[in-house]
Write a protein that holds these residues in place. Structure first.
Motif, PDB file in Angstrom:
ATOM      1  N   ASN A 138      -5.204  15.144  -2.203  1.00 35.38           N
ATOM      2  CA  ASN A 138      -4.668  14.527  -1.010  1.00 35.38           C
ATOM      3  C   ASN A 138      -5.659  13.618  -0.397  1.00 35.38           C
ATOM      4  O   ASN A 138      -5.888  13.107   0.557  1.00 35.38           O
ATOM      5  CB  ASN A 138      -4.630  15.488  -0.112  1.00 35.38           C
ATOM      6  N   GLU A 198     -13.659  -1.940  -1.920  1.00 38.64           N
ATOM      7  CA  GLU A 198     -12.623  -3.099  -1.298  1.00 38.64           C
ATOM      8  C   GLU A 198     -12.365  -3.073   0.013  1.00 38.64           C
ATOM      9  O   GLU A 198     -12.424  -4.095   0.821  1.00 38.64           O
ATOM     10  CB  GLU A 198     -11.517  -2.576  -2.071  1.00 38.64           C
ATOM     11  N   ASN A 199     -12.379  -1.756   0.624  1.00 41.02           N
ATOM     12  CA  ASN A 199     -12.188  -1.608   2.059  1.00 41.02           C
ATOM     13  C   ASN A 199     -13.668  -2.289   2.906  1.00 41.02           C
ATOM     14  O   ASN A 199     -13.293  -2.954   4.111  1.00 41.02           O
ATOM     15  CB  ASN A 199     -11.994  -0.258   2.447  1.00 41.02           C
ATOM     16  N   TRP A 218     -17.706   2.032  11.144  1.00 42.22           N
ATOM     17  CA  TRP A 218     -17.839   1.796   9.672  1.00 42.22           C
ATOM     18  C   TRP A 218     -19.016   1.768   9.168  1.00 42.22           C
ATOM     19  O   TRP A 218     -18.958   2.255   7.823  1.00 42.22           O
ATOM     20  CB  TRP A 218     -16.861   0.267   9.273  1.00 42.22           C
ATOM     21  N   ARG A 234     -10.517  -7.352   3.392  1.00 40.35           N
ATOM     22  CA  ARG A 234     -10.499  -6.351   2.247  1.00 40.35           C
ATOM     23  C   ARG A 234     -10.614  -7.195   0.905  1.00 40.35           C
ATOM     24  O   ARG A 234     -10.279  -8.294   0.966  1.00 40.35           O
ATOM     25  CB  ARG A 234      -9.107  -5.789   2.195  1.00 40.35           C
ATOM     26  N   ARG A 273       0.050  16.572   3.285  1.00 40.45           N
ATOM     27  CA  ARG A 273      -0.574  15.547   2.476  1.00 40.45           C
ATOM     28  C   ARG A 273      -0.819  14.309   3.137  1.00 40.45           C
ATOM     29  O   ARG A 273      -1.701  13.605   2.942  1.00 40.45           O
ATOM     30  CB  ARG A 273       0.329  15.272   1.200  1.00 40.45           C
ATOM     31  N   MET A 282      -6.486  10.641   6.677  1.00 39.03           N
ATOM     32  CA  MET A 282      -7.853  11.153   7.046  1.00 39.03           C
ATOM     33  C   MET A 282      -9.020  10.584   5.816  1.00 39.03           C
ATOM     34  O   MET A 282      -9.945   9.944   6.031  1.00 39.03           O
ATOM     35  CB  MET A 282      -8.096  12.522   7.343  1.00 39.03           C
ATOM     36  N   ALA A 283      -8.491  10.789   4.685  1.00 35.26           N
ATOM     37  CA  ALA A 283      -9.551  10.412   3.536  1.00 35.26           C
ATOM     38  C   ALA A 283      -9.731   9.139   3.350  1.00 35.26           C
ATOM     39  O   ALA A 283     -10.623   8.456   3.055  1.00 35.26           O
ATOM     40  CB  ALA A 283      -8.817  11.037   2.251  1.00 35.26           C
ATOM     41  N   MET A 284      -8.668   8.250   3.793  1.00 34.68           N
ATOM     42  CA  MET A 284      -8.558   6.768   3.722  1.00 34.68           C
ATOM     43  C   MET A 284      -9.614   6.138   4.715  1.00 34.68           C
ATOM     44  O   MET A 284     -10.150   5.355   4.702  1.00 34.68           O
ATOM     45  CB  MET A 284      -7.153   6.295   3.800  1.00 34.68           C
ATOM     46  N   GLU A 285      -9.296   6.809   5.891  1.00 40.90           N
ATOM     47  CA  GLU A 285     -10.222   6.428   6.996  1.00 40.90           C
ATOM     48  C   GLU A 285     -11.616   6.810   6.707  1.00 40.90           C
ATOM     49  O   GLU A 285     -12.538   5.777   7.008  1.00 40.90           O
ATOM     50  CB  GLU A 285      -9.690   6.959   8.223  1.00 40.90           C
ATOM     51  N   ALA A 286     -11.846   7.771   6.392  1.00 40.54           N
ATOM     52  CA  ALA A 286     -13.292   8.185   5.818  1.00 40.54           C
ATOM     53  C   ALA A 286     -13.772   7.285   4.857  1.00 40.54           C
ATOM     54  O   ALA A 286     -14.988   7.113   4.766  1.00 40.54           O
ATOM     55  CB  ALA A 286     -13.277   9.524   5.285  1.00 40.54           C
ATOM     56  N   ARG A 287     -13.057   6.685   4.096  1.00 41.93           N
ATOM     57  CA  ARG A 287     -13.399   5.585   3.266  1.00 41.93           C
ATOM     58  C   ARG A 287     -13.586   4.070   3.649  1.00 41.93           C
ATOM     59  O   ARG A 287     -13.056   3.317   2.869  1.00 41.93           O
ATOM     60  CB  ARG A 287     -12.700   5.764   1.733  1.00 41.93           C
ATOM     61  N   CYS A 288     -13.090   4.088   5.070  1.00 40.66           N
ATOM     62  CA  CYS A 288     -13.446   2.837   5.695  1.00 40.66           C
ATOM     63  C   CYS A 288     -12.138   1.879   5.587  1.00 40.66           C
ATOM     64  O   CYS A 288     -12.276   0.745   5.688  1.00 40.66           O
ATOM     65  CB  CYS A 288     -14.580   1.987   5.499  1.00 40.66           C
ATOM     66  N   TYR A 289     -11.046   2.627   5.313  1.00 43.41           N
ATOM     67  CA  TYR A 289      -9.702   1.762   5.164  1.00 43.41           C
ATOM     68  C   TYR A 289      -9.406   1.450   6.674  1.00 43.41           C
ATOM     69  O   TYR A 289      -9.274   2.258   7.468  1.00 43.41           O
ATOM     70  CB  TYR A 289      -8.418   2.381   4.494  1.00 43.41           C
ATOM     71  N   HIS A 290      -9.259   0.091   6.968  1.00 45.54           N
ATOM     72  CA  HIS A 290      -8.714  -0.394   8.131  1.00 45.54           C
ATOM     73  C   HIS A 290      -7.765  -1.597   8.135  1.00 45.54           C
ATOM     74  O   HIS A 290      -7.776  -2.535   8.580  1.00 45.54           O
ATOM     75  CB  HIS A 290      -9.819  -0.747   9.119  1.00 45.54           C
ATOM     76  N   MET A 316       0.850  -1.242  -0.005  1.00 42.98           N
ATOM     77  CA  MET A 316       0.024   0.127   0.214  1.00 42.98           C
ATOM     78  C   MET A 316       0.967   1.288   0.003  1.00 42.98           C
ATOM     79  O   MET A 316       0.632   2.296  -0.901  1.00 42.98           O
ATOM     80  CB  MET A 316      -0.796   0.040   1.474  1.00 42.98           C
ATOM     81  N   MET A 328     -19.656   3.681  -2.272  1.00 41.10           N
ATOM     82  CA  MET A 328     -19.871   3.101  -0.767  1.00 41.10           C
ATOM     83  C   MET A 328     -21.424   2.956  -0.658  1.00 41.10           C
ATOM     84  O   MET A 328     -21.745   2.894   0.603  1.00 41.10           O
ATOM     85  CB  MET A 328     -18.945   3.647   0.263  1.00 41.10           C
ATOM     86  N   PHE A 373     -13.098  16.034   0.728  1.00 40.04           N
ATOM     87  CA  PHE A 373     -12.381  16.920   1.330  1.00 40.04           C
ATOM     88  C   PHE A 373     -11.951  18.159   0.266  1.00 40.04           C
ATOM     89  O   PHE A 373     -12.149  18.115  -0.850  1.00 40.04           O
ATOM     90  CB  PHE A 373     -11.218  16.331   1.961  1.00 40.04           C
ATOM     91  N   ASP A 421      -3.673  14.310   5.789  1.00 38.41           N
ATOM     92  CA  ASP A 421      -4.932  14.336   4.753  1.00 38.41           C
ATOM     93  C   ASP A 421      -5.404  13.243   4.169  1.00 38.41           C
ATOM     94  O   ASP A 421      -6.496  12.650   4.257  1.00 38.41           O
ATOM     95  CB  ASP A 421      -4.873  15.694   3.598  1.00 38.41           C
ATOM     96  N   LEU A 422      -4.191  12.399   3.751  1.00 40.07           N
ATOM     97  CA  LEU A 422      -4.663  11.269   2.808  1.00 40.07           C
ATOM     98  C   LEU A 422      -4.883  10.030   3.944  1.00 40.07           C
ATOM     99  O   LEU A 422      -6.001   9.411   3.652  1.00 40.07           O
ATOM    100  CB  LEU A 422      -3.318  10.896   2.171  1.00 40.07           C
TER     101      LEU A 422
END
Lengths: 266, 289, 287
Positions: B99, B115-116, B84, A233, A214, A220-228, A158, B164, B94, A217-218
């Motif tokens: 970013n 995917e997530n 989630w 996955r 960056r 945060m954006a990844m978390e907001a899109r449920c990345y864990h 990743m 999503m 954002f 920000d990134l």
């Protein structure tokens, strides 16, 4: 424009090799490299040459692109060839002063040069036919076994793919920062080494701060899109082998067998 | 109860020194009560530092309340077992288009969310196709995000959230870094999603012309809700808006100025057509035509 | 005293397959003390153009004269040029780097080789000019708000005491009041110090309010070069290249179509208000 910089050297055409699974290509490159170190006769190099030419033809990438990588190792090539030529003991061909060139040296230097050149071309075939993304995916999947010994394979891949995305952005940003500081009279070229190093501060500080921003920000954006993390996955483009990959592995086996046999019976 | 609800919400940014002692506390949200109806297009206005972005981050649990509660579709953001589900329900776009794009190819980025979530491969493709179509970026699906314009990047980010299957989208100053064309592109896309797909939209901005078509406008100042109403109601209070460091579109300003000078116009004129329509009879009456 | 550009061409990727004109035969002259608005959509060449004016980019062909001297001639001092023609880029984050605001503003004059005393004097003046609260001078520039950062960035260039100040979208991302404050300060520099200003902006409303001449760029070419009133009369052509006139221009046009006899060249709210009131009062007077 600086934006045009692409990482790796992917050559976009449609060929069997392009469509092949990245794992097959990774494995193939490894087989080829091993074979170069096993080969010790003209016949073996002949087989390697045939294999390489075949693969290049299959890839549909112009030959000129294949040999581009050689420029980078030209110097290394010259040095190792001349060392081998003159420092191998054996029957003398001729001598200039204290330098003795031998038949054995000639043979060794020739093989050495071929080995290096083939090595570079062989790996170029892979990078020219595989996008950096596929390569990351391929590495992640084929290195999956390392997970068991605690290597965070998913996280590393990743990171690699994020780096691929952000390097061009940061390169462009560097250019902008340099210009902004030059507009304030900064001078990045003249001066001695210490002055030059000091003049980098106004460039590096904004660059690092921006990179950190960056990154936050990134994240945060990844978390907001449920990345864990990698757990649970699924994949949009899961790697799966096709017939061409099976064929590929069969060809590798045959090729490697030929090289090993030649080594034993020569 | 609406899809987004905040009750007596307070949020403090706490700065600590090296020894973890509290050095400074600044209150970004100060007792906010808000209820947003599903399907609405709501705009939140406020100057920089008014607390509007902090509030946006509360909605999908990126920040958690210091005091008070936020519910998304009835789920409390402080309830970790639902985090989630909350983020899936309330997607977020954002400010900086660069970013928030993770993939090296547009379609792969759009697939990142599903995917997530562990969506099966076939369905990921279906969702990616639909989302790209919804924001009008299908033609660019194989491109590198680095080659897109700012407006296009934001549309990709919106598609990434749409994939999503959220019920609402929160956009945190999505147009602040775009040129006027990119701005229009993004706002048009968001309105379409609101109208066609029935997605609840929460648009945070300080561009006044972007909120004219919203169902509801909320103005924040100092972490508090200070104005709440339809665009017309809000824009009829020009003086008050200016006191919150905001502005009105030129046509509204002209109407307001004329009214102040004694011309008999209604309050809160939003469009050129409205102003023309109301000015004409006045000119006729005055025999000024 | 002026900046003169003569037939400037600038090519990207010269000699490769990607060769592309970023600027195409651009000529103009900017006299001392003018306030120029430079507009064009993203990628129209306006950013490339301003980087030519202080010698950060070198034209592929054509000449640029500053005060009559060719800036690309052998031995021309580009560093000195950059302190005469100050350029403030769009993002202050790209130039702020020092530990505190004051030292950051000192960077420019220090590079000019001025003594510490003069440097500090100039930094102080510049910070006062942009109206930055003195309590903030010792703070880290990274902890400031967007508008404050923007001020420090402008002060950083002002401290070199340029004769020409070029600003690339100085109000991007600011809230309406922050925008007005910055623009008013820039306007004050123009009015009080007689500084030549080149303002790059996407906001036609702002340009109409401040500029006395507008350069419009499109696809690397200069499309218009005239006072705002004249440029905005061509609103249809502006729309064709992805721009527009200020909203008020459309208001006036709509009223005119309905028979209200307003002047053609109204570009600000103030002008529109005065014109409409005048018409109504005149009618009143008659009646």
């Amino acid at each position: 424009m600086i934006r045009e910089i692409t990482l790796g050297q992917y050559y976009p055409v449609d060929s069997v090799l392009h469509r092949m699974d990245p794992r097959t290509k990774l494995f193939g490159t490894m087989v080829f490299i091993v074979s170069l170190f096993l080969a010790n006769s003209l016949a073996a190099y002949g087989v390697a040459t045939v294999f390489l030419v075949l693969v290049i033809r299959l890839s549909k990438v112009p030959f000129s692109f294949m040999i581009r990588g050689l420029r980078a190792i030209l110097f290394l090539l010259l040095i190792s060839v001349s060392f081998n030529l003159f420092l191998t003991p054996g029957t003398e061909v001729f001598r200039i002063g204290f330098l003795r060139m031998t038949w054995e040296g000639l043979r060794l230097a020739g093989f050495m040069a071929l080995r290096l050149i083939y090595l570079v071309i062989g790996s170029s075939v892979m990078t020219l036919t595989t996008t950096p993304n596929e390569l990351t995916d391929g590495l992640e999947k084929s290195m999956g076994f390392l997970n068991r010994v605690g290597v965070p394979v998913h996280e590393v891949s990743m990171m690699m793919s994020i780096a691929l995305r952000f390097i061009p952005i940061l390169v462009e940003e560097t250019d902008k920062i340099m210009k902004a500081q030059m507009a304030r009279g900064a001078d990045f070229e003249s001066g001695n080494l210490i002055q030059k190093a000091k003049s980098m501060v106004p460039l590096l500080v904004p660059l690092f701060i921006s990179a950190f921003r960056r990154a936050t920000d990134l994240a945060m954006a990844m978390e907001a899109r449920c990345y864990h993390g990698g757990e649970g996955r699924t994949k949009m483009k899961p790697l799966c082998y096709h017939r061409r990959d099976t064929m590929g592995y069969l060809v590798y086996a045959g090729y490697l067998l030929a090289i090993v046999l030649l080594r034993h019976f020569s | 109860m609406g899809i987004i609800r905040a009750s007596r919400l307070i949020y403090d940014y706490i700065r600590r020194d090296e020894d973890d002692h509290v050095e400074e506390v600044s209150r970004a949200i100060d007792g906010l009560d808000l209820d947003i109806k599903a399907g609405d297009f709501v705009a939140i206005l406020g100057h920089n530092g008014s607390g509007k972005s902090t509030f946006a981050k509360q909605i999908n649990g990126i920040l958690l309340p210091t005091e008070g509660t936020v519910w998304i579709s009835g789920m409390k953001t402080t309830d970790e077992s639902h985090i989630w589900d909350i983020r899936k329900t309330a997607g977020m776009v954002f400010q900086n288009p660069d970013n928030q794009i993770i993939g090296n190819i547009v379609e792969e980025d759009v697939g990142f969310g599903p995917e997530n979530l562990g969506v099966p491969t076939d369905e990921i493709w279906q969702r990616v196709d639909e989302s790209l179509e919804a924001v009008g970026m299908t033609a660019y699906r194989m491109k590198s995000p680095n080659k897109l314009s700012g407006g296009q990047k934001q549309r990709v980010a919106i598609a990434g959230v749409m994939a999503m299957r959220p019920q609402c989208i929160i956009l945190d100053e999505p147009t602040a870094m775009l040129d006027p064309n990119g701005r229009r592109e993004v706002i048009r896309t968001v309105h379409e999603l609101n109208q066609k797909e029935g997605i609840t939209v929460l648009l945070i901005t300080h561009y006044m012309e972007e909120v004219i078509e919203a169902d509801r406008v909320i103005v924040m100042d100092d972490g508090r809700l200070v104005m709440d109403g339809t665009p017309r109601e809000i824009f009829s209070r020009v003086k008050e808006l200016k006191s919150y460091r905001l502005d009105v579109p030129q046509v509204t300003e002209l109407a307001y100025e004329l009214k102040q000078a004694g011309v008999d116009l209604p309050e809160g004129i939003l469009t050129i057509e409205e102003l023309t329509e109301h000015l004409l009879p006045i000119f006729r009456k005055a025999n000024a035509l | 005293m002026s900046i003169r550009a003569e037939h400037i061409n600038y090519l990207y990727g010269e000699g490769t397959a990607f060769e592309q004109y970023a600027l195409k035969d651009v000529s103009f002259e900017i006299e001392d003390g003018q306030f120029i608005g430079l507009i064009g959509h993203t990628g129209s060449g306006k950013s490339t153009l301003i980087q030519h004016l202080n010698g950060l980019l070198r034209a592929s062909s054509g000449k640029i004269y500053y005060n009559g001297e060719d800036i690309d001639q052998e031995g021309y001092d580009k560093k000195a040029l950059r302190s005469h023609v100050g350029l403030v880029f769009q993002y202050p984050e790209h130039q702020l780097f020092e530990v505190d605001v004051f030292s950051d503003v000192c960077f420019g004059p220090k590079n000019q080789g001025l003594s510490n005393e003069v440097t500090e004097q100039r930094a102080r003046e510049a910070l006062i000019q942009v109206g930055l609260d003195e309590r903030l001078w010792t703070q880290s520039p990274f902890e400031l708000s967007g508008g404050q950062k923007r001020r420090v960035a402008i002060a950083g260039v002002l401290a070199m005491q340029p004769e020409v100040l070029i600003l690339d979208e100085p109000t991007a991302g600011l809230d309406p009041r922050g925008r007005d404050e910055i623009l008013d300060e820039i306007s004050a520099l123009h009015e009080e110090k007689g500084m030549t200003i080149i303002l790059v902006s996407h906001s036609m409303e702002d340009i109409a309010r401040y500029a006395d001449r507008i350069l419009v760029m499109s696809h690397g070419e200069k499309l218009f070069d005239a006072p705002p009133k004249e440029v905005f009369r061509h609103y249809q052509e502006l729309e064709r290249i992805g721009l527009a006139a200020p909203q008020i221009t459309y208001v006036v046009r709509s009223l005119k179509e309905k028979g209200i006899a307003l002047e053609d060249d109204i570009t600000t709210v103030e002008e529109a208000k005065t014109a409409i009131l005048r018409l109504l009062r005149k009618a009143d007077g008659r009646a």
